[in-house]
Design an enzyme around this catalytic site. Structure first.
Site, PDB file in Angstrom:
ATOM      1  N   ASN A 148       0.871  -1.176   0.000  1.00  0.00           N
ATOM      2  CA  ASN A 148       0.000   0.000   0.000  1.00  0.00           C
ATOM      3  C   ASN A 148       0.907   1.224   0.000  1.00  0.00           C
ATOM      4  O   ASN A 148       1.484   1.566   1.021  1.00  0.00           O
ATOM      5  CB  ASN A 148      -0.895  -0.034   1.256  1.00  0.00           C
ATOM      6  CG  ASN A 148      -1.685   1.259   1.439  1.00  0.00           C
ATOM      7  OD1 ASN A 148      -1.774   2.079   0.531  1.00  0.00           O
ATOM      8  ND2 ASN A 148      -2.264   1.425   2.623  1.00  0.00           N
ATOM      9  N   SER A 201       2.876  -1.900  10.410  1.00  0.00           N
ATOM     10  CA  SER A 201       4.314  -1.921  10.690  1.00  0.00           C
ATOM     11  C   SER A 201       4.970  -3.282  10.455  1.00  0.00           C
ATOM     12  O   SER A 201       5.883  -3.660  11.190  1.00  0.00           O
ATOM     13  CB  SER A 201       4.604  -1.437  12.113  1.00  0.00           C
ATOM     14  OG  SER A 201       4.180  -0.095  12.273  1.00  0.00           O
ATOM     15  N   HIS A 218      -9.686   1.605   4.457  1.00  0.00           N
ATOM     16  CA  HIS A 218      -8.431   1.737   5.216  1.00  0.00           C
ATOM     17  C   HIS A 218      -8.673   2.700   6.386  1.00  0.00           C
ATOM     18  O   HIS A 218      -9.440   3.664   6.249  1.00  0.00           O
ATOM     19  CB  HIS A 218      -7.325   2.258   4.296  1.00  0.00           C
ATOM     20  CG  HIS A 218      -5.980   2.207   4.952  1.00  0.00           C
ATOM     21  ND1 HIS A 218      -5.566   3.172   5.843  1.00  0.00           N
ATOM     22  CD2 HIS A 218      -4.983   1.301   4.878  1.00  0.00           C
ATOM     23  CE1 HIS A 218      -4.362   2.854   6.279  1.00  0.00           C
ATOM     24  NE2 HIS A 218      -3.979   1.731   5.708  1.00  0.00           N
ATOM     25  N   GLU A 256      -5.968  -4.500  10.339  1.00  0.00           N
ATOM     26  CA  GLU A 256      -4.920  -3.519  10.613  1.00  0.00           C
ATOM     27  C   GLU A 256      -5.261  -2.759  11.897  1.00  0.00           C
ATOM     28  O   GLU A 256      -6.050  -1.802  11.855  1.00  0.00           O
ATOM     29  CB  GLU A 256      -4.810  -2.529   9.449  1.00  0.00           C
ATOM     30  CG  GLU A 256      -4.432  -3.173   8.144  1.00  0.00           C
ATOM     31  CD  GLU A 256      -3.775  -2.180   7.195  1.00  0.00           C
ATOM     32  OE1 GLU A 256      -2.658  -2.461   6.755  1.00  0.00           O
ATOM     33  OE2 GLU A 256      -4.361  -1.121   6.928  1.00  0.00           O
ATOM     34  N   GLY A 304       1.989   2.430  10.796  1.00  0.00           N
ATOM     35  CA  GLY A 304       2.974   3.496  10.654  1.00  0.00           C
ATOM     36  C   GLY A 304       3.613   3.918  11.968  1.00  0.00           C
ATOM     37  O   GLY A 304       4.296   4.935  12.040  1.00  0.00           O
ATOM     38  N   LYS A 321       0.138   4.276  -0.330  1.00  0.00           N
ATOM     39  CA  LYS A 321      -0.463   5.499   0.242  1.00  0.00           C
ATOM     40  C   LYS A 321      -0.164   6.700  -0.666  1.00  0.00           C
ATOM     41  O   LYS A 321      -0.072   6.535  -1.877  1.00  0.00           O
ATOM     42  CB  LYS A 321       0.017   5.716   1.682  1.00  0.00           C
ATOM     43  CG  LYS A 321      -0.157   4.449   2.532  1.00  0.00           C
ATOM     44  CD  LYS A 321       0.039   4.688   4.000  1.00  0.00           C
ATOM     45  CE  LYS A 321      -0.125   3.365   4.744  1.00  0.00           C
ATOM     46  NZ  LYS A 321      -0.246   3.519   6.188  1.00  0.00           N
TER      47      LYS A 321
HETATM   48  P1  PGA Z   1       2.484   0.387   7.667  1.00  0.00           P
HETATM   49  O1  PGA Z   1       1.067   0.617   6.954  1.00  0.00           O
HETATM   50  O2  PGA Z   1       3.009  -0.928   7.177  1.00  0.00           O
HETATM   51  O3  PGA Z   1       3.326   1.549   7.246  1.00  0.00           O
HETATM   52  O4  PGA Z   1       2.216   0.367   9.136  1.00  0.00           O
HETATM   53  C1  PGA Z   1       0.181  -0.436   6.741  1.00  0.00           C
HETATM   54  C2  PGA Z   1      -1.076   0.114   6.112  1.00  0.00           C
HETATM   55  O5  PGA Z   1      -1.526   1.191   6.527  1.00  0.00           O
HETATM   56  O6  PGA Z   1      -1.648  -0.498   5.192  1.00  0.00           O
END
Ligand code: PGA
Length: 249
Positions: free
Chosen positions: A9, A213, A96, A168, A174, A11
């Protein structure tokens, strides 16, 4: 055999030149990944043609990060499910936590989007997860099941088996805080049980991905859990060697 799926992803990240090296490196690194593991990248809408150009003919699928709740018409700024299909998308992320918290998407909006995506022939990746406050107050299961049930109620029992679920926990996205494998497994088993309750045996084949993460160091232990079928990877999907290492795990 478990159906394995890892989705990147991106983003709100990427520019043409950087995307090209990232996509090229992913395509060229595929020999390290076991067959039977499906890979995909969900990129900003404007870069979907670029993803298609680089990934077409490879084992990596591509998709969007959101889709309109509307079909077509006077909805300025929206991108419809049919448009994603036109560009060869296989998947689309829906609901999301960033869409839910920053853009006010409610369970009902998520459910409508999932139905749109399904009707167009996309595989929706339904994102669910609780906040830290919700976990600490003991309402994790209620929140996750409420989010999942909204989709099942609107799309019908027949939809089970046609979408992917991504668990998630909001507190892990993040933040560098990953759910422990046992914490992830607990929620994945809950999701699987609910899917089985409404959809029967097909529930065992619904990929339930963990996101939050995930790093090359944590991926193998998470993916070893019985109901963790892969991952939805944010930050680490922007680095080809990290993303490939997670896919290899
Ligand atoms: P991250 O994001 O791996 O940076 O924590 C995961 C997501 O939001 O899909």
């Amino acid at each position: 055999m478990k159906r394995r799926l890892v989705i990147g992803n991106w983003k709100l990240n990427g520019r043409l030149a950087a995307n090209l090296s990232l996509l090229d490196a992913i395509r060229n690194g595929l020999s390290r990944i076991a067959t039977g593991t499906q890979l995909a990248v969900c990129v900003p809408h404007v870069y979907i043609p670029q993803a298609r150009a680089v990934l077409n003919g490879s084992a990596v699928a591509w998709g969007g990060q959101d889709v309109s709740a509307f079909g077509e018409g006077a909805y300025t700024g929206e991108v419809g499910a049919g448009m994603l299909v036109d560009l060869g998308c296989g998947y689309v992320l829906i609901g999301h936590s960033e869409r839910r918290t920053l853009f006010g998407e409610r369970d009902a909006d998520v459910a409508v989007k999932v139905k749109r995506a399904l009707s167009a022939g996309l595989v929706p990746v339904v994102c669910v997860g609780e906040s830290l406050a919700e976990r600490e107050s003991g309402s994790m299961a209620d929140v996750v099941l409420r989010q999942l049930n909204a989709v099942i109620e609107h799309c019908g029992v027949g939809a089970v088996g046609r979408f992917v679920v991504a668990y998630e926990p909001v507190w892990a996205i993040g933040t560098g805080l990953t759910a422990s494998p046992a914490q992830a497994q607990e929620v994945h088993a809950l999701i699987r049980a609910r899917l089985a309750e409404v959809g029967g045996p097909v529930a065992s084949r619904v990929p339930i991905l963990y996101g939050g993460s995930v790093k090359p160091e944590s991926a193998a232990r998470l993916f070893a859990e019985q109901d963790v079928d892969g991952g939805l990877i944010g930050g680490a999907s922007l680095n080809a060697s990290d993303f490939l290492a997670i896919c290899a795990a």
